[in-house]
Design a protein around this motif. Structure first.
Motif, mmCIF file in Angstrom:
data_model
loop_
_atom_site.group_PDB
_atom_site.id
_atom_site.type_symbol
_atom_site.label_atom_id
_atom_site.label_comp_id
_atom_site.label_asym_id
_atom_site.label_seq_id
_atom_site.Cartn_x
_atom_site.Cartn_y
_atom_site.Cartn_z
ATOM 1 N N ALA A 1 0.997 -1.430 0.036
ATOM 2 C CA ALA A 1 -0.113 -0.570 -0.158
ATOM 3 C C ALA A 1 0.931 1.166 0.119
ATOM 4 O O ALA A 1 1.862 1.432 0.565
ATOM 5 N N VAL A 2 0.577 1.971 -1.019
ATOM 6 C CA VAL A 2 1.451 3.787 -0.637
ATOM 7 C C VAL A 2 0.536 4.499 0.003
ATOM 8 O O VAL A 2 -1.099 4.874 -0.381
ATOM 9 N N VAL A 3 1.246 5.181 0.731
ATOM 10 C CA VAL A 3 0.692 5.911 2.166
ATOM 11 C C VAL A 3 1.340 7.677 0.607
ATOM 12 O O VAL A 3 2.560 7.303 1.359
ATOM 13 N N PRO A 4 0.539 8.772 0.650
ATOM 14 C CA PRO A 4 1.542 9.875 0.198
ATOM 15 C C PRO A 4 2.144 10.698 1.339
ATOM 16 O O PRO A 4 1.454 10.521 2.519
ATOM 17 N N ALA A 5 2.484 11.108 1.361
ATOM 18 C CA ALA A 5 3.041 12.844 2.409
ATOM 19 C C ALA A 5 2.151 12.928 2.895
ATOM 20 O O ALA A 5 1.759 13.788 2.042
ATOM 21 N N LEU A 6 2.079 13.402 4.077
ATOM 22 C CA LEU A 6 1.404 13.963 4.722
ATOM 23 C C LEU A 6 0.168 13.518 5.075
ATOM 24 O O LEU A 6 -1.190 14.165 5.719
ATOM 25 N N ALA A 7 -0.209 12.638 4.280
ATOM 26 C CA ALA A 7 -1.909 11.757 4.254
ATOM 27 C C ALA A 7 -2.118 11.161 5.731
ATOM 28 O O ALA A 7 -1.002 10.641 6.313
ATOM 29 N N PRO A 8 -3.026 11.205 6.547
ATOM 30 C CA PRO A 8 -3.495 11.090 7.553
ATOM 31 C C PRO A 8 -3.896 9.473 7.475
ATOM 32 O O PRO A 8 -4.408 8.892 6.453
ATOM 33 N N HIS A 9 -3.206 8.720 8.072
ATOM 34 C CA HIS A 9 -3.465 7.532 7.512
ATOM 35 C C HIS A 9 -2.890 5.908 9.380
ATOM 36 O O HIS A 9 -2.919 6.508 10.353
ATOM 37 N N GLY A 10 -3.041 4.733 8.937
ATOM 38 C CA GLY A 10 -2.940 4.161 9.867
ATOM 39 C C GLY A 10 -3.708 2.605 9.362
ATOM 40 O O GLY A 10 -3.246 2.620 8.830
ATOM 41 N N VAL A 11 -3.085 0.915 10.256
ATOM 42 C CA VAL A 11 -3.076 0.212 10.410
ATOM 43 C C VAL A 11 -4.079 -0.598 11.711
ATOM 44 O O VAL A 11 -4.198 0.257 12.659
ATOM 45 N N ARG A 12 -5.264 -0.953 10.875
ATOM 46 C CA ARG A 12 -5.946 -1.813 11.931
ATOM 47 C C ARG A 12 -5.596 -3.063 11.830
ATOM 48 O O ARG A 12 -5.897 -3.952 10.598
ATOM 49 N N ASN A 13 -5.659 -4.244 12.598
ATOM 50 C CA ASN A 13 -5.349 -5.503 12.788
ATOM 51 C C ASN A 13 -7.034 -6.094 13.186
ATOM 52 O O ASN A 13 -8.055 -6.118 13.946
ATOM 53 N N THR A 14 -6.859 -6.666 12.023
ATOM 54 C CA THR A 14 -8.872 -7.176 12.298
ATOM 55 C C THR A 14 -8.695 -9.147 11.864
ATOM 56 O O THR A 14 -9.655 -9.779 11.796
ATOM 57 N N GLY A 15 -7.214 -9.287 12.066
ATOM 58 C CA GLY A 15 -7.018 -10.712 11.866
ATOM 59 C C GLY A 15 -7.075 -11.318 13.456
ATOM 60 O O GLY A 15 -7.049 -10.534 14.417
ATOM 61 N N SER A 16 -6.672 -12.441 13.409
ATOM 62 C CA SER A 16 -6.530 -13.259 14.072
ATOM 63 C C SER A 16 -5.149 -13.768 14.915
ATOM 64 O O SER A 16 -4.836 -14.243 15.818
ATOM 65 N N ARG A 17 -4.195 -13.490 14.157
ATOM 66 C CA ARG A 17 -2.406 -13.769 14.816
ATOM 67 C C ARG A 17 -2.039 -11.810 14.579
ATOM 68 O O ARG A 17 -2.405 -11.019 14.014
ATOM 69 N N THR A 18 -0.626 -11.645 15.078
ATOM 70 C CA THR A 18 -0.477 -10.746 15.166
ATOM 71 C C THR A 18 -0.155 -9.861 13.547
ATOM 72 O O THR A 18 0.663 -11.048 12.502
ATOM 73 N N LEU A 19 -0.718 -8.776 13.202
ATOM 74 C CA LEU A 19 0.438 -8.282 12.214
ATOM 75 C C LEU A 19 1.432 -7.420 12.057
ATOM 76 O O LEU A 19 1.977 -7.106 12.848
ATOM 77 N N LYS A 20 2.147 -8.282 11.120
ATOM 78 C CA LYS A 20 4.054 -7.120 11.082
ATOM 79 C C LYS A 20 3.670 -6.737 9.919
ATOM 80 O O LYS A 20 2.848 -7.493 8.802
ATOM 81 N N VAL A 21 4.414 -5.851 10.002
ATOM 82 C CA VAL A 21 4.727 -4.540 8.450
ATOM 83 C C VAL A 21 5.665 -4.398 8.260
ATOM 84 O O VAL A 21 6.395 -3.705 9.676
ATOM 85 N N VAL A 22 6.050 -3.704 7.349
ATOM 86 C CA VAL A 22 7.474 -2.396 6.679
ATOM 87 C C VAL A 22 7.190 -2.250 6.118
ATOM 88 O O VAL A 22 6.036 -2.545 5.729
#
Length: 141
Positions: free
Chosen positions: A87-108
């Motif tokens: 996923a691409v997030v433009p500079a200065l855009a409000p953003h976040g991530v929510r875990n909807t699964g059953s295990r740890t969400l791991k992101v780089v």
């Protein structure tokens, strides 16, 4: 060459006092403070039912999901994410991530700048501020 292993990073826990589901662990293994010239990397984890706080970053970010599933949001847009998603997030855009699964969400997250500013809607704990820099600003003695 600068190399690191995300599995051995000492992660920093963050939360805010407004939303009890806002809780994540993160670390910036690569940035100007360790010798990069034009990029930075963040690694973060979010447990099931929790989320990474809405924030804005001073540079464009590309998210790569390593494991788990959830929802990434940028402004009013949302998209499901899972292992292998980008996923691409433009500079200065409000953003976040929510875990909807059953295990740890791991992101780089890969940034297009080696020095960054991060702006949060609510103070993040344990430091109690809404603006954070990467690399961290030196504290005067």
């Amino acid at each position: 060459m600068i190399a690191t292993d995300v599995e051995s990073l000492e992660l920093i826990e963050m939360w805010n006092d407004v939303d009890p589901t806002m809780r994540a662990r993160f670390q910036f293994p690569l940035h100007a403070g360790v010798g990069t010239d034009s990029s930075a990397v963040v690694y973060f984890e979010v447990e099931p039912g929790e989320n990474l706080a809405v924030h804005r970053d001073s540079a464009e970010e590309v998210l790569l999901v390593l494991d788990g599933e959830g929802v990434a949001f940028v402004g009013d847009e949302e998209a499901p994410i899972c292992s292998g998603s980008l996923a691409v997030v433009p500079a200065l855009a409000p953003h976040g991530v929510r875990n909807t699964g059953s295990r740890t969400l791991k992101v780089v997250g890969f940034f297009s700048a080696a020095e960054l500013e991060h702006f949060f809607d609510h103070p993040i704990q344990p430091i109690g501020v809404t603006r954070v820099t990467t690399p961290p600003a030196e504290v005067p003695v």
